[in-house]
Scaffold this motif. Structure first.
Motif, PDB file in Angstrom:
ATOM      1  N   ARG A   1      -6.358  -2.637   0.683  1.00 30.05           N
ATOM      2  CA  ARG A   1      -7.344  -1.567   0.468  1.00 30.05           C
ATOM      3  C   ARG A   1      -8.655  -1.884   1.183  1.00 30.05           C
ATOM      4  NH1 ARG A   1      -6.068  -1.556  -5.825  1.00 30.05           N
ATOM      5  NH2 ARG A   1      -4.414  -0.016  -5.891  1.00 30.05           N
TER       6      ARG A   1
ATOM      7  N   ILE B   1       0.850  -1.206   0.000  1.00 27.17           N
ATOM      8  CA  ILE B   1       0.000   0.000   0.000  1.00 27.17           C
ATOM      9  C   ILE B   1       0.880   1.248   0.000  1.00 27.17           C
ATOM     10  CG2 ILE B   1      -1.600   1.374   1.425  1.00 27.17           C
ATOM     11  CD1 ILE B   1      -3.141  -0.841   0.183  1.00 27.17           C
TER      12      ILE B   1
ATOM     13  N   GLN C   1     -10.881   2.052  -6.950  1.00 26.68           N
ATOM     14  CA  GLN C   1      -9.430   1.944  -6.972  1.00 26.68           C
ATOM     15  C   GLN C   1      -8.824   3.058  -7.742  1.00 26.68           C
ATOM     16  OE1 GLN C   1      -8.062  -1.937  -8.025  1.00 26.68           O
ATOM     17  NE2 GLN C   1      -9.367  -2.922  -6.531  1.00 26.68           N
TER      18      GLN C   1
ATOM     19  N   HIS D   1       2.805   1.570  -3.371  1.00 28.75           N
ATOM     20  CA  HIS D   1       1.937   1.894  -4.509  1.00 28.75           C
ATOM     21  C   HIS D   1       1.325   3.285  -4.391  1.00 28.75           C
ATOM     22  CE1 HIS D   1      -0.486   0.969  -8.010  1.00 28.75           C
ATOM     23  NE2 HIS D   1      -1.570   1.348  -7.360  1.00 28.75           N
ATOM     24  N   HIS D   2       0.751   3.584  -3.234  1.00 25.14           N
ATOM     25  CA  HIS D   2      -0.007   4.828  -3.112  1.00 25.14           C
ATOM     26  C   HIS D   2       0.813   6.015  -2.624  1.00 25.14           C
ATOM     27  CE1 HIS D   2      -3.846   3.096  -4.171  1.00 25.14           C
ATOM     28  NE2 HIS D   2      -3.565   2.062  -3.399  1.00 25.14           N
ATOM     29  N   LEU D   3       1.841   5.790  -1.842  1.00 26.88           N
ATOM     30  CA  LEU D   3       2.636   6.913  -1.352  1.00 26.88           C
ATOM     31  C   LEU D   3       3.918   7.116  -2.145  1.00 26.88           C
ATOM     32  CD1 LEU D   3       2.161   6.470   2.492  1.00 26.88           C
ATOM     33  CD2 LEU D   3       0.910   7.951   0.928  1.00 26.88           C
TER      34      LEU D   3
ATOM     35  N   LEU E   1      -2.480  -5.684  -2.435  1.00 24.73           N
ATOM     36  CA  LEU E   1      -3.077  -4.360  -2.600  1.00 24.73           C
ATOM     37  C   LEU E   1      -4.586  -4.427  -2.385  1.00 24.73           C
ATOM     38  CD1 LEU E   1      -1.241  -2.772  -5.653  1.00 24.73           C
ATOM     39  CD2 LEU E   1      -1.474  -1.775  -3.389  1.00 24.73           C
TER      40      LEU E   1
ATOM     41  N   ASP F   1       4.122   6.014  -5.354  1.00 19.74           N
ATOM     42  CA  ASP F   1       3.685   6.005  -6.758  1.00 19.74           C
ATOM     43  C   ASP F   1       4.408   4.964  -7.600  1.00 19.74           C
ATOM     44  OD1 ASP F   1       1.746   7.991  -6.493  1.00 19.74           O
ATOM     45  OD2 ASP F   1       3.247   9.576  -6.686  1.00 19.74           O
TER      46      ASP F   1
END
Length: 163
Positions: A147, A115, A163, A118-120, A143, A122
């Motif tokens: 999530r 997480i 998503q 991927h999200h912080l 993921l 990128d």
């Protein structure tokens, strides 16, 4: 990598490594210390680091491992903190940030890591898979589960549907 290239790499990467490490461990000073130590280790092996093979991923992994190691040592040697040495009160943190940090802390380490990456950070699923040495399907599953768990912990009734 020569000294000038390393300085540019450090300047470009330090904040991202600290942010990723903070998201993993939840302590900014620990994150900064671990990131700094990881860059010191990278400096010692700068001639072996290849700019084409993502030295930032190497540094991020070292910082992550250092944070885990420090957490384990602190856990073993846990004792009541000396209240006289506590920092003075600072401005209250954003409630959303606190809620997210708490929700991330409740996730299993593998889900939290993907997480964060991927999200912080990128990073794409393929890049995460390469960094972790895991199949892309495993990263996608982590993921998805992460999530869904985050949505549950944050009180989002929609879960993993967006998503």
């Amino acid at each position: 990598m020569d000294e000038e290239a390393f300085d540019a790499f450090y300047a470009a990467s330090f904040s991202r490594v600290v942010a990723a490490t903070y998201a993993m461990c939840g302590n900014m000073s620990e994150a900064q210390d671990c990131a700094q130590e990881a860059f010191v280790r990278a400096w010692d092996r700068r001639k072996q680091l290849d700019m084409d093979q993502s030295p930032e991923a190497w540094v991020r992994t070292v910082a992550h491992r250092l944070a885990i190691s420090r957490w384990r040592k602190a856990r073993r040697a846990w004792r009541q903190p000396d209240r006289a040495l506590e920092d003075r009160a600072v401005a209250e943190p954003d409630p959303n940030r606190v809620a997210l940090q708490r929700a991330l802390a409740r996730l299993p380490e593998e889900q939290r890591r993907v997480i964060v990456l991927h999200h912080l950070c990128d990073m794409s699923v393929a890049d995460i898979a390469a960094e972790l040495g895991a199949p892309t399907g495993t990263v996608k599953a982590r993921l998805s589960r992460g999530r869904a768990a985050l949505a549950k912990h944050l009180g989002d009734p929609k879960g993993d549907s967006q998503q």
